[in-house]
Design a protein around this motif. Structure first.
Motif, PDB file in Angstrom:
ATOM      1  N   ILE A  14       0.869  -1.126   0.154  1.00 44.52           N
ATOM      2  CA  ILE A  14       0.051   0.018   0.072  1.00 44.52           C
ATOM      3  C   ILE A  14       1.060   1.182  -0.046  1.00 44.52           C
ATOM      4  CG2 ILE A  14      -1.927   1.210   1.417  1.00 44.52           C
ATOM      5  CD1 ILE A  14      -2.827  -1.576   0.473  1.00 44.52           C
ATOM      6  N   ARG A  15       0.489   2.258  -0.922  1.00 46.12           N
ATOM      7  CA  ARG A  15       1.296   3.414  -0.894  1.00 46.12           C
ATOM      8  C   ARG A  15       0.567   4.710  -0.369  1.00 46.12           C
ATOM      9  NH1 ARG A  15       5.232   0.895  -0.195  1.00 46.12           N
ATOM     10  NH2 ARG A  15       6.810  -0.008  -2.087  1.00 46.12           N
ATOM     11  N   ILE A  16      -0.714   4.577  -0.758  1.00 44.42           N
ATOM     12  CA  ILE A  16      -1.660   5.730   0.005  1.00 44.42           C
ATOM     13  C   ILE A  16      -2.979   4.981   0.221  1.00 44.42           C
ATOM     14  CG2 ILE A  16      -2.996   7.632  -0.780  1.00 44.42           C
ATOM     15  CD1 ILE A  16      -0.347   8.475  -0.662  1.00 44.42           C
ATOM     16  N   ARG A  17      -3.482   5.232   1.462  1.00 45.82           N
ATOM     17  CA  ARG A  17      -4.489   4.600   1.856  1.00 45.82           C
ATOM     18  C   ARG A  17      -5.473   5.605   2.365  1.00 45.82           C
ATOM     19  NH1 ARG A  17      -3.115   2.173   6.703  1.00 45.82           N
ATOM     20  NH2 ARG A  17      -2.647  -0.076   5.738  1.00 45.82           N
ATOM     21  N   ARG A  18      -6.761   5.957   1.713  1.00 44.34           N
ATOM     22  CA  ARG A  18      -7.758   6.620   2.139  1.00 44.34           C
ATOM     23  C   ARG A  18      -9.040   6.083   2.228  1.00 44.34           C
ATOM     24  NH1 ARG A  18      -5.853  12.133   2.454  1.00 44.34           N
ATOM     25  NH2 ARG A  18      -7.535  12.167   3.856  1.00 44.34           N
ATOM     26  N   LEU A 107       8.545   6.269  -5.989  1.00 42.39           N
ATOM     27  CA  LEU A 107       9.271   6.748  -4.761  1.00 42.39           C
ATOM     28  C   LEU A 107       8.789   8.095  -4.633  1.00 42.39           C
ATOM     29  CD1 LEU A 107      13.162   5.807  -5.571  1.00 42.39           C
ATOM     30  CD2 LEU A 107      11.481   5.141  -3.703  1.00 42.39           C
ATOM     31  N   ASP A 108       8.371   8.908  -5.348  1.00 43.15           N
ATOM     32  CA  ASP A 108       7.868  10.308  -4.879  1.00 43.15           C
ATOM     33  C   ASP A 108       6.765  10.086  -3.869  1.00 43.15           C
ATOM     34  OD1 ASP A 108       9.571  11.932  -6.382  1.00 43.15           O
ATOM     35  OD2 ASP A 108       8.449  11.208  -8.076  1.00 43.15           O
ATOM     36  N   LEU A 110       6.225   7.528  -1.973  1.00 44.09           N
ATOM     37  CA  LEU A 110       6.704   6.966  -0.664  1.00 44.09           C
ATOM     38  C   LEU A 110       7.366   8.122   0.163  1.00 44.09           C
ATOM     39  CD1 LEU A 110       8.610   3.654  -1.485  1.00 44.09           C
ATOM     40  CD2 LEU A 110       6.816   4.140   0.408  1.00 44.09           C
ATOM     41  N   TYR A 111       8.219   9.004  -0.515  1.00 41.45           N
ATOM     42  CA  TYR A 111       8.786  10.036   0.101  1.00 41.45           C
ATOM     43  C   TYR A 111       7.923  11.059   0.551  1.00 41.45           C
ATOM     44  CZ  TYR A 111      13.581   7.743  -0.894  1.00 41.45           C
ATOM     45  OH  TYR A 111      14.461   6.885  -0.809  1.00 41.45           O
ATOM     46  N   HIS A 112       6.980  11.374  -0.233  1.00 39.20           N
ATOM     47  CA  HIS A 112       6.005  12.812   0.265  1.00 39.20           C
ATOM     48  C   HIS A 112       4.551  12.376   0.310  1.00 39.20           C
ATOM     49  CE1 HIS A 112       9.478  14.912  -1.237  1.00 39.20           C
ATOM     50  NE2 HIS A 112       9.591  14.274  -2.292  1.00 39.20           N
ATOM     51  N   PRO A 113       4.543  11.446   1.483  1.00 41.69           N
ATOM     52  CA  PRO A 113       3.112  11.391   1.752  1.00 41.69           C
ATOM     53  C   PRO A 113       2.371  12.293   2.186  1.00 41.69           C
ATOM     54  CG  PRO A 113       4.600  10.447   3.605  1.00 41.69           C
ATOM     55  CD  PRO A 113       5.326  10.714   2.195  1.00 41.69           C
ATOM     56  N   ASP A 114       3.008  13.527   2.599  1.00 40.63           N
ATOM     57  CA  ASP A 114       2.325  14.816   2.941  1.00 40.63           C
ATOM     58  C   ASP A 114       1.640  15.252   1.724  1.00 40.63           C
ATOM     59  OD1 ASP A 114       4.855  15.152   2.447  1.00 40.63           O
ATOM     60  OD2 ASP A 114       5.237  16.670   3.759  1.00 40.63           O
ATOM     61  N   LYS A 115       2.739  15.664   0.769  1.00 45.50           N
ATOM     62  CA  LYS A 115       2.465  16.277  -0.520  1.00 45.50           C
ATOM     63  C   LYS A 115       1.260  15.410  -1.307  1.00 45.50           C
ATOM     64  CE  LYS A 115       6.611  18.575  -2.114  1.00 45.50           C
ATOM     65  NZ  LYS A 115       7.457  18.633  -2.986  1.00 45.50           N
ATOM     66  N   ASN A 117      -1.018  13.212  -0.100  1.00 46.17           N
ATOM     67  CA  ASN A 117      -2.330  13.522   0.664  1.00 46.17           C
ATOM     68  C   ASN A 117      -2.728  14.562   0.297  1.00 46.17           C
ATOM     69  OD1 ASN A 117      -3.085  10.891   2.139  1.00 46.17           O
ATOM     70  ND2 ASN A 117      -0.861  11.100   2.554  1.00 46.17           N
ATOM     71  N   ALA A 118      -2.184  15.747   0.506  1.00 46.19           N
ATOM     72  CA  ALA A 118      -2.479  17.241   0.216  1.00 46.19           C
ATOM     73  C   ALA A 118      -3.278  17.280  -1.251  1.00 46.19           C
ATOM     74  CB  ALA A 118      -1.385  18.358   0.360  1.00 46.19           C
TER      75      ALA A 118
END
Lengths: 151, 972
Positions: A14-18, A107-108, A110-115, A117-118
């Protein structure tokens, strides 16, 4: 409305989970696993839509899946949502990622979950697609980033 | 790629090492180590911001992999208070991802959120709003409502848009926070916003409200939405909102969804929508991009959702049919879905595209195939069913996907049942289907099929029976799969044996064929059981001659290692003996009057014995305590005195009764503790063991309970329902299960009804003992079907003749060959029945009446003689006893005015007898003829549609006729 939005790597991570409805963590993981299994049914020419006949999330729901590079984008939507609309929404998200990360890759994410998700939060609020205009979203995100950099 | 240059090597290494793991265990090890490091580091003070950020990102990563990272939650909340936007955003994100709505930590967040919502920094507000949208819960919804509502008038559109969405969530959580009027005003202002993006968000709110059912409230807004859609498609919005030069597609979709809900089932609203809908569809059709198709699809959904309009439906079907021809499976899928929607409104427009749809079944895409099948199933009707079923069978033959085949099998059989044009076609299709899908034949499928056949057979009669027996005996000549052989066996045994009951040649032929099958290669032993059962049924036919062969076979299988086979072989072997013995039984006459005792009685009377006078006791029964005659006591004794032993009330009479019916020592009536549970009031037989036991296969009612074994087995065979639940098929004998309504059937029914009404008085008089004897045997024959079987004089009655044999064993029925009073009625029966079919030729009936005087007499009785009745004061037990004693039962089903219990009571009052018990829609009544004091018992069952089933049991048949005539005259 969109019930679940997931980004999953081709290796099944999982890379992004919403989740946009209240779902227990244990059940979330079950759902994810089943959806990941479902990705195996996706082939280049096959249909991107599935009916959730087995009740992975809810039998009334539909599942839209799309594969980009090394990532699967999966959305579980309810019966009112337009499948084709969501498919293009995923396209939209990928376009935006490309613009923000400058040729995005796994990788982006992974490294930038904040960006990441925003970005998603700009498009989907409480499971409803509120904005689809790429320009607007890009603008909003850019402003945020410049502010962050300036401080 | 912009790699995380600002990120430390640590995070990079973590991600890399996880990526390189080969097992879950390895991964877990790394994570546990990492978690411990994080825990210690997070407790250190004065960590640089950058480090904290990285640690939280690690935590997100860990949680994403499905591990617990709850130790970091409190740090996330701390982070939201940070002054740095980057950290605040990460803090809020972590809270949104990690915390549940009911987390106790949320209370720590409220103050920060309140502060941030009023911040002057737009981005802080936006982040706070996003977090509120995810995390808000009932406990602190009040604290946040005020600041959120204020943001609805914020100067930035991003904020207004999100505030609208959050407002909707607040209202969902707690309706009291925002008054309805206030809420409506605010969304209305939302769609009036100058920014289209805010307007789009407001559409969502309307859509949600409509989905919740507030359709009527917003109907006046239809015009507004229509004009908005119009403006959008006319490119009145700013170019920014175009997507691939297509104007604001998502807004179009949303508006279409809203309009669908507004226009559903409402012609007036729909009329406002039609025009813009047509234009939208046309414009969307002109594009060749995906999102254009999405709009087309939404238009089609709208068209099929609102009040239907012909030209739009046609336009929609045409647009969508283009999807089907596309190479893109997504479009095909949507096309199929859209057509499924249209088909539910009208089949007309979809049928043109029938063949295109069928071709979609060839796709290699599972989802698509499933949807196509669903659509085909919905669009099949009488006209196209041959083509479609043929195609589907083709796919059944060729497909290798067993799930899909199973689906196909089920759908084909359903379609075949529903739409098959002729019976012949139905049977042939079923056989082809069974051939190619034999692996899917299970007990349910089989039983269902048998039920259809037997229902049709009962409805249509011998013609159908001959037909299917022919088809299946033809099949027997080929090699068959076991599953099909079972079906063939059942048909030959069940229907063939009835059809050729009197035809030794045919029976021999069938038996030969079946016996041959025993030597063929069979997949399982259970098949042998089916074959044996078939033979047993065949040998119960009257003209059966091959007892030696069957006995040899049964003897052989008595040694079978399969218990089921063995048991059956033993049972059937025993039965074979009985069958042979019963061959002669048709010439045995049982004399219910027991005239052979006359000499003895005479002798006794001469010695001074009292004459036996049954009418005395009937009188007593009818009048109850009102008679002065010191007769039998019909009022129940108190339980203690009675001791629960019911025999003896009737003295010697009762004993006689019980000896006649050894299997039912106590009074075996339909009324028991649980109420009335059988249609036929007096069942003088041992009940059939309904769950046919033995072995796994269904069917075969060999009941191993001692002496009744032979009887019950024969009953189930005689009644033509072996293999099916007899009681069930009786009670569920409703037309809805009839799969093959032959075209002329309704007419025939009408005619029968008419004939019934016109000639009922006569035919009733004809239903003398011989008739009712037959009827009693065939428990499965619903009353309404009697006429049907009477029409075809000899052939269809054969099952009853087997039943007659059965009744012989049960003694107390009057018999066809009777004493002197009845021949006249007996002979005229054949003729007077005729008007039911030849009612255009009344001459025959009249002629008949000329030379059979008595008929005319009987016919005129009800009109000429006026009888009066008095109520009989008896209880249910006495009723039952009386019912069993009298055998002059008249049964009839009428179409009457009686639709309620009240109506029924009125009718009973008119006759002047009294009601004894009422259970649901079944009522029993009793009375006596005022003059002769002969007893009259009436059982009635009414239904809401006015069909009235009556059974009248009277000592004097004339009473029953009179009452029936009375009822018909006044209540039909």
């Amino acid at each position: 409305m969109i019930k679940v939005f997931l980004i999953v790597s081709s290796s099944g991570k999982i890379r992004i989970r919403r989740f946009y409805d209240e779902v227990e963590f244990a059940r979330q993981q079950q759902i994810e696993q089943k959806l990941i299994v479902l990705t195996s049914k996706l082939s280049p020419n096959s249909c991107n839509f599935f009916k959730d006949l087995d009740g992975i999330y809810d039998k009334k729901c539909k599942i839209v899946m799309r594969f980009f590079g090394t990532l699967y984008f999966i959305a579980v939507i309810d019966e009112d949502e337009s499948e084709l609309g969501v498919l293009d929404l995923i396209q939209n998200i990928v376009d935006l990622m490309d613009k923000i990360f400058d040729n995005a890759c796994e990788l982006d994410v992974l490294y930038h979950p904040d960006k990441m998700n925003a970005l998603i939060d700009e498009i989907i609020v409480a499971g409803i697609v509120v904005e689809t205009n790429i320009m607007d979203i890009q603008e909003a995100l850019k402003q945020q980033e410049t502010q962050i950099k300036n401080k | 790629m912009s790699s995380g240059s600002h990120l430390s090597k640590e995070l990079h290494d973590l991600i890399k090492s996880i990526g390189e793991t080969r097992s879950k265990q390895e991964e877990d090890k790394i994570i546990i180590k990492e978690v411990q490091q994080l825990k210690t580091k997070l407790n250190e003070k004065n960590m640089p911001q950058k480090k904290v950020r990285e640690m939280l990102i690690k935590a997100i990563y860990i949680e994403m992999l499905g591990h617990d990272a709850s130790f970091v939650h409190i740090n996330a909340i701390h982070l939201t208070q940070s002054k740095s936007l980057a950290l605040k955003r990460l803090g809020y994100l972590c809270c949104s991802l990690f915390l549940d709505n009911d987390s106790e930590l949320l209370i720590l967040l409220v103050a920060t959120l309140q502060k941030d919502l009023t911040s002057t920094n737009v981005h802080i507000v936006v982040n706070a709003l996003t977090a509120v949208g995810k995390l808000i819960s009932k406990t602190f919804v009040n604290a946040l409502t005020e600041p959120v509502l204020k943001l609805l008038t914020h100067s930035t559109d991003i904020v207004r848009k999100k505030a609208l969405m959050v407002m909707q969530i607040i209202r969902q959580l707690n309706q009291d926070c925002i008054a309805e009027q206030d809420y409506d005003d605010r969304i209305r202002r939302g769609i009036q916003d100058k920014e289209p993006s805010v307007m789009g968000a407001a559409f969502n709110l309307y859509h949600e409200e409509l989905k919740k059912g507030a359709v009527n409230k917003f109907k006046p807004l239809t015009g507004t939405f229509v004009s908005m859609l119009k403006q959008i498609i006319e490119h009145k919005l700013h170019k920014d909102y175009d997507y691939h030069r297509f104007p604001a597609p998502w807004l179009q979709i949303k508006l279409l969804q809203i309009l669908t809900l507004l226009g559903a089932n409402d012609l007036k609203v729909s009329e406002q929508i039609y025009e813009v809908l047509g234009t939208t569809l046309r414009r969307a059709d002109d594009t060749t991009i995906n999102i254009g198709y999405a709009v087309t699809y939404q238009c089609v959904k709208c068209i099929s959702g609102i009040y239907p309009q012909q030209s739009l439906l046609e336009q929609a079907a045409n647009s969508v049919s283009r999807f089907l021809k596309s190479e893109n499976n997504n479009l095909k899928y949507l096309g199929i879905n859209a057509l499924t929607q249209i088909v539910s409104i009208s089949q007309k427009y979809v049928l043109e595209h029938q063949m295109t749809i069928v071709d979609c079944l060839e796709s290699n895409d599972d989802t698509l195939k499933k949807e196509t099948l669903e659509l085909l199933y919905k669009m099949t009707n009488e006209q196209n069913c041959e083509v479609i079923i043929q195609k589907l069978i083709h796919f059944l033959k060729t497909s290798s996907d067993s799930n899909f085949k199973k689906d196909l099998f089920v759908k084909i059989s359903l379609l075949n049942e529903k739409h098959a044009p002729t019976q012949e076609w139905f049977i042939k299709t079923a056989n082809t289907l069974f051939e190619y899908g034999s692996e899917f034949i299970d007990n349910d499928v089989r039983n269902n099929f048998f039920k259809l056949l037997i229902d049709n057979f009962n409805d249509i009669g011998s013609e159908f029976g001959v037909f299917i027996t022919e088809i299946y005996s033809e099949l027997l000549k080929n090699d068959l799969q076991d599953n099909i052989l079972k079906i063939v066996c059942w048909v030959i045994g069940e229907i063939g044996s009835q059809i050729y009951d009197q035809d030794p040649n045919k029976l021999n032929e069938l038996t030969q064929l079946i016996i041959l099958k025993l030597d063929s290669q069979l997949e399982s032993e259970t098949t042998i059981s089916w074959i044996l059962t078939c033979l047993a049924k065949l040998q119960s036919a009257r003209a059966f001659q091959m007892f030696d062969q069957t006995r040899a076979i049964f003897q052989k299988y008595m040694q079978s290692k399969n218990l089921d086979c063995q048991q059956r072989a033993i049972d059937f072997y025993t039965l074979a003996k009985f069958n042979a013995a019963l061959k002669g039984s048709q010439f045995i006459t049982v004399d219910p009057k027991m005239q052979f005792l006359d000499a003895y009685v005479q002798q006794e009377r001469q010695r001074g014995a009292q004459p036996y006078n049954p009418s005395l006791q009937v009188k007593a029964a009818a009048l109850g305590s009102a008679t002065e005659a010191p007769s039998l006591n019909f009022i129940p004794y108190s339980d203690t005195k009675y001791g629960g032993n019911k025999t003896g009330t009737f003295g010697t009479e009762e004993n006689k009764l019980t000896t006649q019916n050894p299997s039912a020592p106590t009074i075996a009536g339909p009324w028991d503790d649980t109420g009335y549970n059988q249609k036929q009031p007096p069942p003088p037989k041992p009940t059939i063991a309904t769950p046919m036991s033995i072995g796994s296969t269904t069917g075969i009612g060999s009941n191993s309970s001692g002496q009744t074994t032979t009887k019950t087995t024969m009953q189930s065979m005689g009644s033509g329902q072996m293999g099916l639940n007899t009681n069930q098929s009786q009670s569920t004998y409703v037309p809805s299960v009839r799969p093959l309504p032959p075209k002329e059937d309704p007419n025939l029914k009408e005619k029968q009804k008419l004939a019934n009404q016109l000639f009922a008085p006569i035919s009733q008089t004809q239903q003398q003992p011989s008739q009712s004897t037959q009827k009693k045997g065939i428990t499965t024959m619903a009353a309404s079907k009697q006429m049907n079987s009477n029409i075809n004089t000899n052939q269809p009655q054969q099952p009853k003749q087997t039943a007659q044999v059965l009744n012989l064993l049960e003694i107390d029925e009057p018999l066809p060959i009777q004493s002197s009073q009845q021949p006249i009625i007996g002979t005229s029966q054949g003729y007077v029945q005729q008007p039911q079919i030849i009612n255009q030729k009344p001459i025959i009936a009249q002629q008949q009446q000329l030379w059979s005087q008595p008929t005319a007499q009987i016919q005129s009785i009800p009109q000429q003689q006026i009888k009066s009745y008095i109520p009989a004061n008896i209880n249910v037990d006495q009723y039952e006893q009386l019912w069993e004693r009298n055998q002059n039962i008249k049964e009839i089903t009428l179409q009457s005015k009686i639709k309620s219990e009240q109506d029924f009571r009125k009718m009973i009052q008119t006759i002047n007898i009294n009601i004894i018990e009422v259970i649901d829609q079944e009522i029993i009544c009793a009375g006596a003829n005022a003059e002769s004091k002969s007893c009259v018992l009436l059982y009635g069952s009414y239904s809401l549609n006015g069909s009235l089933e009556l059974k009248i049991n009277s000592t004097d048949p004339k009473d029953a006729e009179y009452i029936l005539a009375l009822i018909k005259r006044q209540f039909c």
